[in-house]
Design a protein around this motif. Structure first.
Motif, PDB file in Angstrom:
ATOM      1  N   LYS A  97     -16.293 -25.868 -31.088  1.00  0.00           N
ATOM      2  CA  LYS A  97     -16.049 -25.321 -32.414  1.00  0.00           C
ATOM      3  C   LYS A  97     -17.309 -25.428 -33.261  1.00  0.00           C
ATOM      4  CE  LYS A  97     -11.076 -26.279 -32.657  1.00  0.00           C
ATOM      5  NZ  LYS A  97      -9.970 -26.661 -33.566  1.00  0.00           N
ATOM      6  N   ASP A  98     -17.452 -24.487 -34.181  1.00  0.00           N
ATOM      7  CA  ASP A  98     -18.515 -24.573 -35.167  1.00  0.00           C
ATOM      8  C   ASP A  98     -17.931 -24.160 -36.511  1.00  0.00           C
ATOM      9  OD1 ASP A  98     -21.573 -24.824 -35.681  1.00  0.00           O
ATOM     10  OD2 ASP A  98     -20.966 -22.987 -36.709  1.00  0.00           O
ATOM     11  N   LYS A  99     -18.122 -25.016 -37.507  1.00  0.00           N
ATOM     12  CA  LYS A  99     -17.484 -24.791 -38.797  1.00  0.00           C
ATOM     13  C   LYS A  99     -18.509 -24.803 -39.921  1.00  0.00           C
ATOM     14  CE  LYS A  99     -13.758 -26.677 -41.720  1.00  0.00           C
ATOM     15  NZ  LYS A  99     -12.771 -27.774 -41.853  1.00  0.00           N
ATOM     16  N   ASN A 100     -18.355 -23.865 -40.845  1.00  0.00           N
ATOM     17  CA  ASN A 100     -19.073 -23.930 -42.105  1.00  0.00           C
ATOM     18  C   ASN A 100     -18.175 -23.351 -43.191  1.00  0.00           C
ATOM     19  OD1 ASN A 100     -19.548 -21.004 -42.243  1.00  0.00           O
ATOM     20  ND2 ASN A 100     -21.134 -21.337 -40.685  1.00  0.00           N
ATOM     21  N   LEU A 101     -18.684 -23.241 -44.415  1.00  0.00           N
ATOM     22  CA  LEU A 101     -17.828 -22.801 -45.519  1.00  0.00           C
ATOM     23  C   LEU A 101     -17.399 -21.343 -45.402  1.00  0.00           C
ATOM     24  CD1 LEU A 101     -19.702 -20.963 -47.687  1.00  0.00           C
ATOM     25  CD2 LEU A 101     -20.739 -23.199 -48.027  1.00  0.00           C
ATOM     26  N   TRP A 102     -18.026 -20.584 -44.501  1.00  0.00           N
ATOM     27  CA  TRP A 102     -17.723 -19.165 -44.325  1.00  0.00           C
ATOM     28  C   TRP A 102     -16.742 -18.929 -43.191  1.00  0.00           C
ATOM     29  CZ3 TRP A 102     -18.367 -14.834 -47.009  1.00  0.00           C
ATOM     30  CH2 TRP A 102     -18.429 -13.594 -46.374  1.00  0.00           C
ATOM     31  N   HIS A 103     -16.824 -19.754 -42.127  1.00  0.00           N
ATOM     32  CA  HIS A 103     -15.984 -19.459 -40.967  1.00  0.00           C
ATOM     33  C   HIS A 103     -15.819 -20.667 -40.042  1.00  0.00           C
ATOM     34  CE1 HIS A 103     -18.260 -18.641 -36.988  1.00  0.00           C
ATOM     35  NE2 HIS A 103     -18.828 -19.633 -37.588  1.00  0.00           N
ATOM     36  N   LEU A 104     -14.980 -20.471 -39.043  1.00  0.00           N
ATOM     37  CA  LEU A 104     -14.799 -21.446 -37.967  1.00  0.00           C
ATOM     38  C   LEU A 104     -14.658 -20.690 -36.661  1.00  0.00           C
ATOM     39  CD1 LEU A 104     -14.206 -24.327 -36.891  1.00  0.00           C
ATOM     40  CD2 LEU A 104     -11.800 -23.928 -37.431  1.00  0.00           C
ATOM     41  N   SER A 105     -15.429 -21.109 -35.666  1.00  0.00           N
ATOM     42  CA  SER A 105     -15.359 -20.456 -34.350  1.00  0.00           C
ATOM     43  C   SER A 105     -14.706 -21.389 -33.335  1.00  0.00           C
ATOM     44  CB  SER A 105     -16.763 -20.070 -33.861  1.00  0.00           C
ATOM     45  OG  SER A 105     -17.560 -21.224 -33.657  1.00  0.00           O
ATOM     46  N   HIS A 106     -14.022 -20.782 -32.366  1.00  0.00           N
ATOM     47  CA  HIS A 106     -13.373 -21.522 -31.272  1.00  0.00           C
ATOM     48  C   HIS A 106     -13.781 -20.871 -29.951  1.00  0.00           C
ATOM     49  CE1 HIS A 106     -10.228 -23.005 -34.227  1.00  0.00           C
ATOM     50  NE2 HIS A 106     -10.538 -21.848 -34.779  1.00  0.00           N
ATOM     51  N   GLU A 107     -14.270 -21.683 -29.013  1.00  0.00           N
ATOM     52  CA  GLU A 107     -14.612 -21.179 -27.680  1.00  0.00           C
ATOM     53  C   GLU A 107     -14.253 -22.236 -26.644  1.00  0.00           C
ATOM     54  OE1 GLU A 107     -18.440 -18.260 -28.202  1.00  0.00           O
ATOM     55  OE2 GLU A 107     -18.827 -20.405 -28.398  1.00  0.00           O
ATOM     56  N   GLY A 108     -14.175 -21.799 -25.381  1.00  0.00           N
ATOM     57  CA  GLY A 108     -13.956 -22.734 -24.282  1.00  0.00           C
ATOM     58  C   GLY A 108     -12.504 -22.896 -23.885  1.00  0.00           C
ATOM     59  N   LEU A 109     -12.281 -23.796 -22.907  1.00  0.00           N
ATOM     60  CA  LEU A 109     -10.964 -24.096 -22.350  1.00  0.00           C
ATOM     61  C   LEU A 109     -10.210 -22.814 -21.961  1.00  0.00           C
ATOM     62  CD1 LEU A 109      -9.846 -27.128 -24.562  1.00  0.00           C
ATOM     63  CD2 LEU A 109     -10.981 -27.136 -22.342  1.00  0.00           C
ATOM     64  N   ASP A 110      -8.952 -22.670 -22.399  1.00  0.00           N
ATOM     65  CA  ASP A 110      -8.152 -21.518 -21.993  1.00  0.00           C
ATOM     66  C   ASP A 110      -8.660 -20.208 -22.587  1.00  0.00           C
ATOM     67  OD1 ASP A 110      -7.369 -22.783 -24.395  1.00  0.00           O
ATOM     68  OD2 ASP A 110      -5.476 -21.712 -24.433  1.00  0.00           O
ATOM     69  N   LEU A 111      -9.502 -20.280 -23.623  1.00  0.00           N
ATOM     70  CA  LEU A 111     -10.046 -19.056 -24.222  1.00  0.00           C
ATOM     71  C   LEU A 111     -11.059 -18.373 -23.309  1.00  0.00           C
ATOM     72  CD1 LEU A 111     -10.628 -20.189 -27.922  1.00  0.00           C
ATOM     73  CD2 LEU A 111      -8.699 -18.904 -26.996  1.00  0.00           C
ATOM     74  N   GLU A 112     -11.574 -19.113 -22.319  1.00  0.00           N
ATOM     75  CA  GLU A 112     -12.587 -18.529 -21.445  1.00  0.00           C
ATOM     76  C   GLU A 112     -12.034 -17.398 -20.584  1.00  0.00           C
ATOM     77  OE1 GLU A 112     -14.453 -21.694 -19.305  1.00  0.00           O
ATOM     78  OE2 GLU A 112     -15.732 -22.250 -21.003  1.00  0.00           O
ATOM     79  N   ASP A 113     -10.733 -17.354 -20.418  1.00  0.00           N
ATOM     80  CA  ASP A 113     -10.106 -16.268 -19.662  1.00  0.00           C
ATOM     81  C   ASP A 113      -9.470 -15.295 -20.646  1.00  0.00           C
ATOM     82  OD1 ASP A 113      -8.743 -14.548 -18.019  1.00  0.00           O
ATOM     83  OD2 ASP A 113      -7.722 -16.111 -16.862  1.00  0.00           O
ATOM     84  N   PRO A 114      -9.999 -14.061 -20.752  1.00  0.00           N
ATOM     85  CA  PRO A 114      -9.424 -13.089 -21.688  1.00  0.00           C
ATOM     86  C   PRO A 114      -7.972 -12.733 -21.394  1.00  0.00           C
ATOM     87  CG  PRO A 114     -11.601 -12.384 -20.960  1.00  0.00           C
ATOM     88  CD  PRO A 114     -11.198 -13.533 -20.082  1.00  0.00           C
ATOM     89  N   ALA A 115      -7.495 -13.085 -20.201  1.00  0.00           N
ATOM     90  CA  ALA A 115      -6.094 -12.823 -19.866  1.00  0.00           C
ATOM     91  C   ALA A 115      -5.152 -13.777 -20.589  1.00  0.00           C
ATOM     92  CB  ALA A 115      -5.873 -12.928 -18.356  1.00  0.00           C
ATOM     93  N   ASN A 116      -5.702 -14.879 -21.101  1.00  0.00           N
ATOM     94  CA  ASN A 116      -4.875 -15.866 -21.793  1.00  0.00           C
ATOM     95  C   ASN A 116      -4.751 -15.522 -23.275  1.00  0.00           C
ATOM     96  OD1 ASN A 116      -4.569 -17.420 -19.472  1.00  0.00           O
ATOM     97  ND2 ASN A 116      -6.385 -18.654 -19.917  1.00  0.00           N
ATOM     98  N   LYS A 117      -3.545 -15.593 -23.771  1.00  0.00           N
ATOM     99  CA  LYS A 117      -3.307 -15.389 -25.200  1.00  0.00           C
ATOM    100  C   LYS A 117      -3.899 -16.549 -25.990  1.00  0.00           C
ATOM    101  CE  LYS A 117       0.522 -15.099 -28.548  1.00  0.00           C
ATOM    102  NZ  LYS A 117       0.086 -16.268 -29.339  1.00  0.00           N
ATOM    103  N   ALA A 118      -4.575 -16.241 -27.058  1.00  0.00           N
ATOM    104  CA  ALA A 118      -5.090 -17.302 -27.928  1.00  0.00           C
ATOM    105  C   ALA A 118      -3.923 -18.054 -28.560  1.00  0.00           C
ATOM    106  CB  ALA A 118      -5.973 -16.708 -29.012  1.00  0.00           C
ATOM    107  N   PRO A 119      -3.975 -19.382 -28.591  1.00  0.00           N
ATOM    108  CA  PRO A 119      -2.841 -20.177 -29.106  1.00  0.00           C
ATOM    109  C   PRO A 119      -2.826 -20.236 -30.632  1.00  0.00           C
ATOM    110  CG  PRO A 119      -4.584 -21.638 -28.386  1.00  0.00           C
ATOM    111  CD  PRO A 119      -5.055 -20.241 -28.066  1.00  0.00           C
ATOM    112  N   LEU A 120      -2.725 -19.082 -31.261  1.00  0.00           N
ATOM    113  CA  LEU A 120      -2.830 -19.014 -32.717  1.00  0.00           C
ATOM    114  C   LEU A 120      -1.711 -19.762 -33.424  1.00  0.00           C
ATOM    115  CD1 LEU A 120      -3.844 -15.254 -33.242  1.00  0.00           C
ATOM    116  CD2 LEU A 120      -5.320 -17.246 -32.878  1.00  0.00           C
TER     117      LEU A 120
END
Length: 416
Positions: free
Chosen positions: A178-201
């Protein structure tokens, strides 16, 4: 044998990569480590950071408050440009240059021999950090351990951290990058690495800046944003700094499931990467600013600015913030913003941003010109001559084709 250094400045976030780097640098280079964190709005992530850095072997920690400069000199210029990269609003991309600039400043102040970062050899951030360092300290050595060290997976880093008694807030099961600042937050890795997996929103704890549209409240919010020459200056009539505006819109947008992006993007280093981004306030600002430009920019400027926005976004994504071209494009953008003043009212509802109204003293929209009712400012018969001249090249081409076709039929009767 590794180059030996007396003093190394480390870009330090307190996350997994940079936490293990402090003892690793001391073990491998025998150097003093000075940790530097750029405060670009991580908030709670900075809690206890000094204690942790010192406990793991750093001689000191600098926490540089960069929020105001980050907003005014990086975020707002990018927003005014309409810059994005493959629909991504550049959250990490324009945070790295300002942090790297501060790293160089402190490295020179401390008399450091090198600057170290924890970026992987597969990512974009290594480029962004190093281009910025080269811009301000072209002779400075740069250490990038991920390119050659033995801790070549996050699992090995976790094992190293446990062996060296480095406290971590994550486990192998919750180890999203993850990378966070006052503008945004990013999430990468684990189950997100496979585009076939639904993001656990909808999973508790995954999203941090808001909720998914499904979980958003059932009643909409309304917000009116005022801009002066492209810069937001107030919300619902209350004047605020750009920083306060972003934080206010982050809260509003987060409650309404605004600004969640799940994409597979083309990284600078050549591979595709899947990420989930949260940019609630930024998404609202971009939408409002674009709406205001609809009535304040003429056609040629608006269309050309779209091309500039594409290039601007690519430059920022690629770490070229301090290049002459980016600065020149910002000058162009500033010129276009002289009439981008006015108010935009939006409805926020379950992930949607729905325009309600837009007004400006510099509006180029004329209801008298555009009306379907009777008017005395537009002679509709003028359109016949306009269309005749506008379509003349097509007409000449069609007549020429007919003539050629007739000649072909005359000599070759079977031609149809």
């Amino acid at each position: 044998m590794k180059q030996q250094y007396n003093k190394v400045v480390l870009a330090y976030s307190g996350g997994l990569d940079t936490s293990v780097l402090i003892p690793w640098l001391k073990e491998n280079y025998g150097c003093e480590v000075i940790a530097v964190s750029g405060d670009v709005g991580q908030k709670s992530e900075l809690d206890g950071l000094e204690e942790k850095a010192l406990a793991t072997g750093a001689s000191k920690l600098y926490i540089a408050d960069l929020k105001k400069e980050f907003v005014e000199d990086y975020i707002i210029p990018s927003m005014k440009a309409g810059a994005s990269y493959e629909n991504y609003l550049l959250g990490t991309s324009f945070a790295r240059p300002i942090i790297a600039k501060k790293l160089v400043e402190i490295a020179k102040q401390e008399g450091a021999d090198a600057i170290c970062h924890g970026c992987t050899g597969k990512g974009n951030d290594q480029v962004r950090f190093e281009l910025a360092i080269q811009a301000f300290a072209p002779g400075m050595d740069i250490i990038a351990p991920w390119r050659f060290w033995e801790l070549n997976s996050r699992e090995k880093e976790i094992e190293y951290a446990k062996a060296h008694n480095i406290p971590l807030k994550i486990t192998a099961e919750t180890n999203y990058s993850k990378d966070k600042n006052l503008w945004h937050l990013s999430h990468e890795g684990l189950d997100l690495e496979d585009p076939a997996n639904k993001a656990p929103l909808e999973k508790e704890g995954f999203l941090e800046l808001g909720v998914s549209p499904i979980q958003a409240k059932d009643e909409p919010d309304y917000v009116t944003i005022h801009f002066e020459e492209g810069t937001p200056t107030s919300i619902n009539g209350k004047e605020m700094s750009c920083l306060d505006i972003i934080e206010t819109l982050n809260d509003l947008g987060g409650q309404n499931g605004i600004g969640i992006l799940d994409i597979v993007e083309n990284r600078l280093v050549g591979m595709k990467s899947r990420g989930v981004y949260e940019t609630p306030g930024g998404t609202i600002l971009y939408a409002a600013h674009e709406k205001l430009e609809e009535i304040t920019l003429d056609k040629d400027t608006a269309h050309y600015k779209k091309q500039v926005a594409l290039k601007f976004g690519e430059l920022v994504y690629d770490g070229k913030w301090y290049t002459p071209l980016r600065k020149a494009l910002s000058s162009f953008v500033d010129e276009t913003q002289k009439t981008v003043t006015g108010d935009v009212k939006l409805q926020l509802y379950k992930g949607n941003i729905i325009p309600q109204s837009v007004t400006s003293p510099y509006s180029l929209y004329s209801s008298g010109m555009a009306t379907f009712d009777e008017d005395d400012c537009y002679d509709q018969s003028d359109s016949a001559g306009f269309i005749h001249l506008f379509g003349l090249p097509l007409k000449v081409r069609a007549l020429n084709d007919q003539e050629l076709f007739g000649k072909a039929q005359k000599h070759f009767p079977s031609v149809e």
